[in-house]
Design an enzyme around this catalytic site. Structure first.
Site, short mmCIF file in Angstrom:
data_model
loop_
_atom_site.label_atom_id
_atom_site.label_comp_id
_atom_site.label_asym_id
_atom_site.label_seq_id
_atom_site.Cartn_x
_atom_site.Cartn_y
_atom_site.Cartn_z
N THR A 1 3.66 1.61 -4.69
CA THR A 1 3.95 1.63 -3.26
C THR A 1 3.03 1.98 -2.31
O THR A 1 2.20 2.56 -2.86
CB THR A 1 5.26 2.24 -3.33
OG1 THR A 1 6.45 2.04 -3.95
CG2 THR A 1 5.78 2.62 -1.54
N GLY A 2 3.08 1.18 -1.42
CA GLY A 2 1.96 1.58 -0.21
C GLY A 2 1.20 0.30 0.16
O GLY A 2 1.45 -0.79 -0.26
N SER A 3 0.43 0.42 1.28
CA SER A 3 -0.44 -0.67 1.82
C SER A 3 -1.40 -1.41 0.75
O SER A 3 -1.42 -2.70 0.68
CB SER A 3 -1.05 -0.21 2.95
OG SER A 3 -2.05 0.56 2.96
N THR A 4 -1.72 -0.54 0.13
CA THR A 4 -2.96 -1.11 -0.79
C THR A 4 -2.04 -1.69 -1.92
O THR A 4 -2.59 -2.68 -2.56
CB THR A 4 -3.71 0.07 -1.33
OG1 THR A 4 -4.36 0.78 -0.40
CG2 THR A 4 -4.92 -0.56 -2.50
N GLY B 1 2.07 10.09 -2.75
CA GLY B 1 3.52 10.59 -2.27
C GLY B 1 3.48 10.35 -0.56
O GLY B 1 4.33 10.68 0.01
N GLU C 1 6.96 6.69 -8.82
CA GLU C 1 5.72 6.22 -9.19
C GLU C 1 5.12 7.11 -10.34
O GLU C 1 4.49 6.48 -11.36
CB GLU C 1 4.42 6.22 -7.83
CG GLU C 1 4.82 5.74 -7.01
CD GLU C 1 4.00 5.81 -5.57
OE1 GLU C 1 3.61 5.08 -4.94
OE2 GLU C 1 3.73 6.97 -5.48
N GLY D 1 -1.84 2.56 -5.84
CA GLY D 1 -2.81 3.32 -4.85
C GLY D 1 -2.72 4.69 -4.94
O GLY D 1 -2.03 5.32 -5.83
N ALA D 2 -3.58 5.27 -4.21
CA ALA D 2 -3.66 6.77 -4.23
C ALA D 2 -3.94 7.27 -2.91
O ALA D 2 -4.63 6.63 -1.93
CB ALA D 2 -4.48 7.47 -5.31
N GLY E 1 3.60 7.79 0.93
CA GLY E 1 4.87 6.74 1.24
C GLY E 1 6.08 7.27 0.81
O GLY E 1 7.08 6.50 1.04
#
Length: 262
Positions: free
Chosen positions: A33-36, A103, A111, A90-91, A105
């Protein structure tokens, strides 16, 4: 279209593109989850559509599930998959031992469950996320709504004896209301500035009543793929100790550059 991307988005894109090469036909893949991670989902969707790649994806959030279905990836639950071949995510921070803070996001609970149910976890990121010591990014902990202020007080008291530089704690908000996770919980963000012993802190926090899970990922990540704005990519494998360097070109007609709202 790629000329419209910022250097940071280019870095995320090349990291995702390089990590997608780890995915093979027939795999069960954890989708972060997230933009990357959204770039990774788009890359895999393109491979499904154009190359006939057959995979089943296990998303770590509702929004990742929506995106995966939009790009043509078959979505299944973790219970259906039972075990995964690989998770790519991602991270928010990573250190030299590939320990992570995740976290940002709000999805670190799912995750972490998905990542630990995988043969391999690959983190895709840009160079700005690498730190000497974890803690500059606020550490999220997911807590149940019942008695959350009491839980917060317990965490504050415990931090006094921990090797951290700061002890400020804030309830994550979504506008005027508390942020709600996919599981219906709240998130406390711990502004610790520096975490001297991440392993100890992760164990102590998770023993507290009311705490569901923390955003420290210790000994979970196997490989980190670091993208740069000029197309360079670095791949570090913690298990083999190897470091590889690569460069990816941007394709002007790439459909991945459409619909960038994530």
């Amino acid at each position: 279209m790629s000329g419209e991307l910022s250097p940071i988005d280019k870095a995320k894109f090349v990291a995702a593109k390089r990590a997608a090469a780890f995915v093979e036909d027939g795999m069960r893949v954890g989708l972060g989850t997230g933009s990357t991670a959204a770039w990774l989902v788009r890359c895999l969707g393109e491979m499904v559509r154009d190359d006939g790649l057959r995979i089943r994806g296990v998303p770590t959030s509702t929004r990742t599930a929506v995106l995966a279905r939009e790009v043509g990836i078959e979505v299944i639950s973790l219970d259906e998959a039972r075990w995964l071949d690989i998770t790519i995510d991602g991270a928010d921070e990573f250190d030299g031992d590939l320990n992570l803070i995740k976290g940002g996001g709000g999805a670190h609970l799912q995750e972490k469950i998905v990542a630990t149910a995988s043969d391999q976890m690959i983190v895709i990121t840009d160079a700005s996320k690498e730190v000497e010591t974890l803690g500059a990014f606020p550490l999220p902990i997911e807590v149940i709504p019942f008695g959350w202020q009491t839980t917060r007080a317990l965490v504050e008291e415990t931090l006094v004896s921990m090797d951290v530089l700061g002890r400020d704690i804030s309830l994550r908000m979504n506008g005027d209301a508390p942020f709600i996770t996919d599981e219906g919980n709240h998130i406390l963000d711990l502004n610790l500035k520096r975490i001297g012993n991440p392993r100890q802190l992760a164990m102590v926090i998770n023993q507290m009543p009311g705490v569901v899970e923390n955003g420290l990922f210790i000994d979970i990540c196997d490989t980190v793929v670091i993208g740069h704005g000029d197309g360079k990519v670095e791949v570090r494998d913690i298990n083999t100790g190897t470091v590889e360097h690569d460069r990816l070109d941007f394709v002007e007609s790439d459909n991945l550059f459409k619909d960038l709202a994530d």
